[in-house]
Design a protein around this motif. Structure first.
Motif, PDB file in Angstrom:
ATOM      1  N   VAL A 199      43.332  60.347  92.740  1.00 18.96           N
ATOM      2  CA  VAL A 199      42.724  61.797  92.719  1.00 18.96           C
ATOM      3  C   VAL A 199      42.039  61.915  93.805  1.00 18.96           C
ATOM      4  CG1 VAL A 199      42.688  61.327  90.256  1.00 18.96           C
ATOM      5  CG2 VAL A 199      40.657  60.381  91.429  1.00 18.96           C
ATOM      6  N   GLY A 200      41.732  63.165  94.016  1.00 20.37           N
ATOM      7  CA  GLY A 200      41.101  63.683  95.210  1.00 20.37           C
ATOM      8  C   GLY A 200      41.317  65.221  95.666  1.00 20.37           C
ATOM      9  N   ALA A 201      41.467  65.587  96.837  1.00 20.90           N
ATOM     10  CA  ALA A 201      41.322  66.952  97.279  1.00 20.90           C
ATOM     11  C   ALA A 201      42.098  67.063  98.439  1.00 20.90           C
ATOM     12  CB  ALA A 201      39.802  67.616  97.216  1.00 20.90           C
ATOM     13  N   TYR A 202      42.680  68.477  98.742  1.00 20.34           N
ATOM     14  CA  TYR A 202      43.182  68.704  99.793  1.00 20.34           C
ATOM     15  C   TYR A 202      42.795  70.221 100.452  1.00 20.34           C
ATOM     16  CZ  TYR A 202      46.811  70.411 103.058  1.00 20.34           C
ATOM     17  OH  TYR A 202      47.349  70.975 104.174  1.00 20.34           O
ATOM     18  N   VAL A 203      42.237  70.187 101.503  1.00 18.35           N
ATOM     19  CA  VAL A 203      41.414  71.339 101.948  1.00 18.35           C
ATOM     20  C   VAL A 203      42.215  71.641 103.434  1.00 18.35           C
ATOM     21  CG1 VAL A 203      39.284  72.378 102.795  1.00 18.35           C
ATOM     22  CG2 VAL A 203      39.183  70.715 100.832  1.00 18.35           C
TER      23      VAL A 203
END
Length: 211
Positions: free
Chosen positions: A19-23
């Protein structure tokens, strides 16, 4: 027995779910997505929704008086929570995996070549000083941080891309571990305050009344 093994297997798989984020930021603007395993949920930019009819104007609410300045707590009670927070932050960064880190800054030197050249040199100096520190605290798998100078353009441009993930099992373990420690600190603080109040009442009861 089979049902128990299936449940344990599912929990094990969920523990290794990334799980995490893409920016990303480019000429089209910011893009932010939440990563849940193979699924990506867009947070920014939001999808356009059909316009709803305007609601009737509401009456302006009466202005409330500003609340009084809150009374601060004792620093001795606050310090253990700050220390625990920094420890949690360090553990979080150790578990965090930076899959992609891209940052490119382009300096346009058509208007002022000397200023663009100076800023270009400063950018590389900052990169040389910052990146070793980031590598100390973060596990960076793929990085591309650079700067360039274009004397045919008068605009400054930037391209940034970040993809960071961690395992769901690590997050749950951190939440349980540090949540229990925070609860222990909170209970100890309440117990200490209760004892201090009891001792103050005892002292007041023994004080002779003024004639």
């Amino acid at each position: 027995m089979k049902a128990l093994l299936i449940i344990l297997g599912m929990l094990l798989l969920l523990g290794f779910l990334p799980v995490g984020a893409y920016v990303r930021y480019d000429r089209l603007g910011p893009l932010c997505e939440l990563i849940l395993g193979p699924v990506r949920l867009r947070l920014l930019p939001k999808k356009k929704k059909d316009k709803k009819p305007k609601e009737k104007a509401k009456k302006p609410k009466e202005k409330k008086e500003r609340p009084k300045q809150p009374i601060g707590g004792l620093i001795r009670d606050f310090y253990p929570f700050v220390k625990l927070g920094f420890e949690l932050l360090g553990c979080f960064f150790r578990k965090l995996r930076v899959n992609v880190l891209t940052l490119h800054v382009g300096f346009g030197g058509a208007g002022d070549p000397a200023a663009a050249a100076i800023n270009y040199g400063r950018a590389w100096a900052a990169i040389g000083a910052l990146m070793p520190q980031l590598r100390r605290f973060l596990r960076i798998k793929k990085e591309n941080v650079s700067a360039s100078c274009d004397f045919t353009s008068g605009e400054m441009t930037i391209f940034a891309e970040l993809k960071a993930t961690f395992f769901l099992g690590d997050l749950v373990a951190m939440a349980i571990r540090y949540g229990l420690r925070a609860l222990k600190l909170l209970l100890a603080m309440k117990k200490r305050k209760s004892q201090e109040k009891s001792s103050d009442k005892a002292v007041q009861s023994y004080e002779p009344s003024s004639s």
